[in-house]
Enzyme design. Structure first.
Site, short mmCIF file in Angstrom:
data_model
loop_
_atom_site.label_atom_id
_atom_site.label_comp_id
_atom_site.label_asym_id
_atom_site.label_seq_id
_atom_site.Cartn_x
_atom_site.Cartn_y
_atom_site.Cartn_z
CG HIS A 45 -2.06 -1.01 1.07
ND1 HIS A 45 -2.76 -1.52 2.14
CD2 HIS A 45 -2.58 -1.61 -0.04
CE1 HIS A 45 -3.66 -2.39 1.69
NE2 HIS A 45 -3.56 -2.46 0.39
CB ALA A 76 2.53 -9.69 16.40
P1 NAD Z 1 -6.98 -3.65 10.46
O1 NAD Z 1 -7.06 -2.41 11.29
O2 NAD Z 1 -8.14 -3.96 9.58
O3 NAD Z 1 -6.79 -4.91 11.41
C1 NAD Z 1 -5.79 -4.95 12.38
C2 NAD Z 1 -5.75 -6.34 12.97
O4 NAD Z 1 -4.68 -6.39 13.88
C3 NAD Z 1 -7.03 -6.72 13.75
O5 NAD Z 1 -7.48 -7.97 13.27
C4 NAD Z 1 -6.54 -6.80 15.20
O6 NAD Z 1 -7.20 -7.81 15.93
C5 NAD Z 1 -5.08 -7.12 15.02
N1 NAD Z 1 -4.20 -6.70 16.12
C6 NAD Z 1 -4.25 -5.57 16.87
N2 NAD Z 1 -3.23 -5.53 17.73
C7 NAD Z 1 -2.49 -6.65 17.52
C8 NAD Z 1 -1.30 -7.17 18.09
N3 NAD Z 1 -0.64 -6.54 19.07
N4 NAD Z 1 -0.81 -8.36 17.64
C9 NAD Z 1 -1.47 -9.04 16.63
N5 NAD Z 1 -2.61 -8.58 16.06
C10 NAD Z 1 -3.11 -7.41 16.49
O7 NAD Z 1 -5.62 -3.58 9.67
P2 NAD Z 1 -5.23 -4.14 8.24
O8 NAD Z 1 -5.78 -5.51 8.07
O9 NAD Z 1 -3.77 -3.91 8.11
O10 NAD Z 1 -6.01 -3.22 7.19
C11 NAD Z 1 -6.06 -1.83 7.38
C12 NAD Z 1 -5.45 -0.96 6.30
O11 NAD Z 1 -5.10 0.24 6.95
C13 NAD Z 1 -4.18 -1.48 5.72
O12 NAD Z 1 -4.33 -1.42 4.35
C14 NAD Z 1 -3.08 -0.51 6.13
O13 NAD Z 1 -2.47 0.00 4.97
C15 NAD Z 1 -3.78 0.66 6.74
N6 NAD Z 1 -3.18 1.10 8.03
C16 NAD Z 1 -1.84 1.11 8.18
C17 NAD Z 1 -1.28 1.49 9.40
C18 NAD Z 1 0.22 1.48 9.53
O14 NAD Z 1 0.93 1.68 8.53
N7 NAD Z 1 0.76 1.22 10.73
C19 NAD Z 1 -2.10 1.85 10.46
C20 NAD Z 1 -3.50 1.84 10.26
C21 NAD Z 1 -4.03 1.45 9.03
#
Ligand code: NAD
Length: 245
Positions: free
Chosen positions: A118, A233
């Site tokens: 992304h 994780a």
């Molecule tokens: P999502 O928000 O849909 O899902 C996050 C998942 O992570 C959930 O299923 C949750 O249960 C799990 N989770 C939360 N804390 C955790 C931990 N400590 N250990 C393991 N699992 C944990 O995120 P997604 O599936 O990545 O989709 C969201 C979209 O948003 C992506 O395309 C991404 O590009 C974008 N995004 C990116 C960031 C970033 O770059 N850090 C942050 C927010 C959103």
């Protein structure tokens, strides 16, 4: 614990691991997920603010959210989970990380083969003439938003908004890695954002063992996951590294 030992044995025996990561791996780095009920996304509906249409219509409004997100990303440091993936690559077990995240933390943790599905937050790009410049903290001092020096349009971070296509190079490389891996680690992703969510299904179809780590069950869990670890994780990945040493 028995299952974790079994996974470590499989990794040792087969190698060729690919990690597919999502926002959950960066939560302990201080960046909230879109879908959890935390901070940023209670105030900004991602369907509205993260759509390219909204950006083109009203960049000033979307830059309020981008600015807050950018401060979080600039401050963030790799979590124990990111560091464990860095270690797995150095140990020769991990061949690639395919990430949906844009925060650059896999690079910071030392991973070399990172596929940013992304896009990334290191560059600002002009949606009109496609010229780019580095996304630095100084860019955040420009109000209401940084502009393209060539055509004066609002710049946006070089990340894929809803309604935009996946970078072709990332898509091709991700598909190749998904086909060729022997073990896929699905980490911290809800598995609902497409086409990214197709990747683990490709690995399964090509015979990989699927290992999933998440706080909650996802669409992968009951369909393709062979080993599911319910929890953070940052707890499980360092344990796997320890078992491999
Ligand atoms: P999502 O928000 O849909 O899902 C996050 C998942 O992570 C959930 O299923 C949750 O249960 C799990 N989770 C939360 N804390 C955790 C931990 N400590 N250990 C393991 N699992 C944990 O995120 P997604 O599936 O990545 O989709 C969201 C979209 O948003 C992506 O395309 C991404 O590009 C974008 N995004 C990116 C960031 C970033 O770059 N850090 C942050 C927010 C959103």
């Amino acid at each position: 614990m028995e299952d974790l030992k079994k996974v470590a044995e499989i990794v040792k025996e087969k190698g060729q691991v690919v990690a597919f990561t999502g926002a959950g791996i960066s939560v302990e780095s201080g960046i909230p997920t879109f879908r959890g009920a935390q901070g940023l996304w209670e105030r900004y509906d991602p369907d509205e603010y993260a759509h390219i249409r909204s950006f083109l219509r009203n960049p000033e409004k979307v830059w309020m959210m981008l600015r807050e997100m950018a401060y979080l990303i600039f401050e963030a440091k790799p979590s124990p989970a990111h560091l464990a993936l860095g270690e797995l690559e150095r140990m020769g077990f991990l061949r690639a990380v395919i990430t949906q995240n844009v925060d650059g933390l896999h690079h910071e943790a030392g991973n070399k083969n990172v596929i940013e599905y992304h896009g990334n937050h290191r560059w600002l790009v002009c949606p009109s003439c496609h010229s780019k410049k580095p996304f630095t903290r100084e860019s955040l001092n420009v109000f209401p938003y940084p502009r393209c020096e060539r055509c004066e349009r609002a710049l946006k971070p070089d990340v894929v908004f809803f309604g935009e296509s996946i970078p072709l190079d990332a898509m091709i490389r991700a598909n190749e890695e998904a086909k060729n891996c022997k073990v896929m680690l699905i980490i911290g992703t809800s598995g609902v954002v497409y086409p990214a969510a197709e990747i683990p299904y490709i690995s399964k179809a090509y015979g990989a063992t699927i290992v999933e780590i998440n706080l909650e069950r996802t669409p992968f869990t009951n369909s393709i996951t062979d080993y599911f670890f319910a929890g953070s994780a940052s707890t499980y990945l360092p344990e796997i590294v320890k078992l491999l040493k």
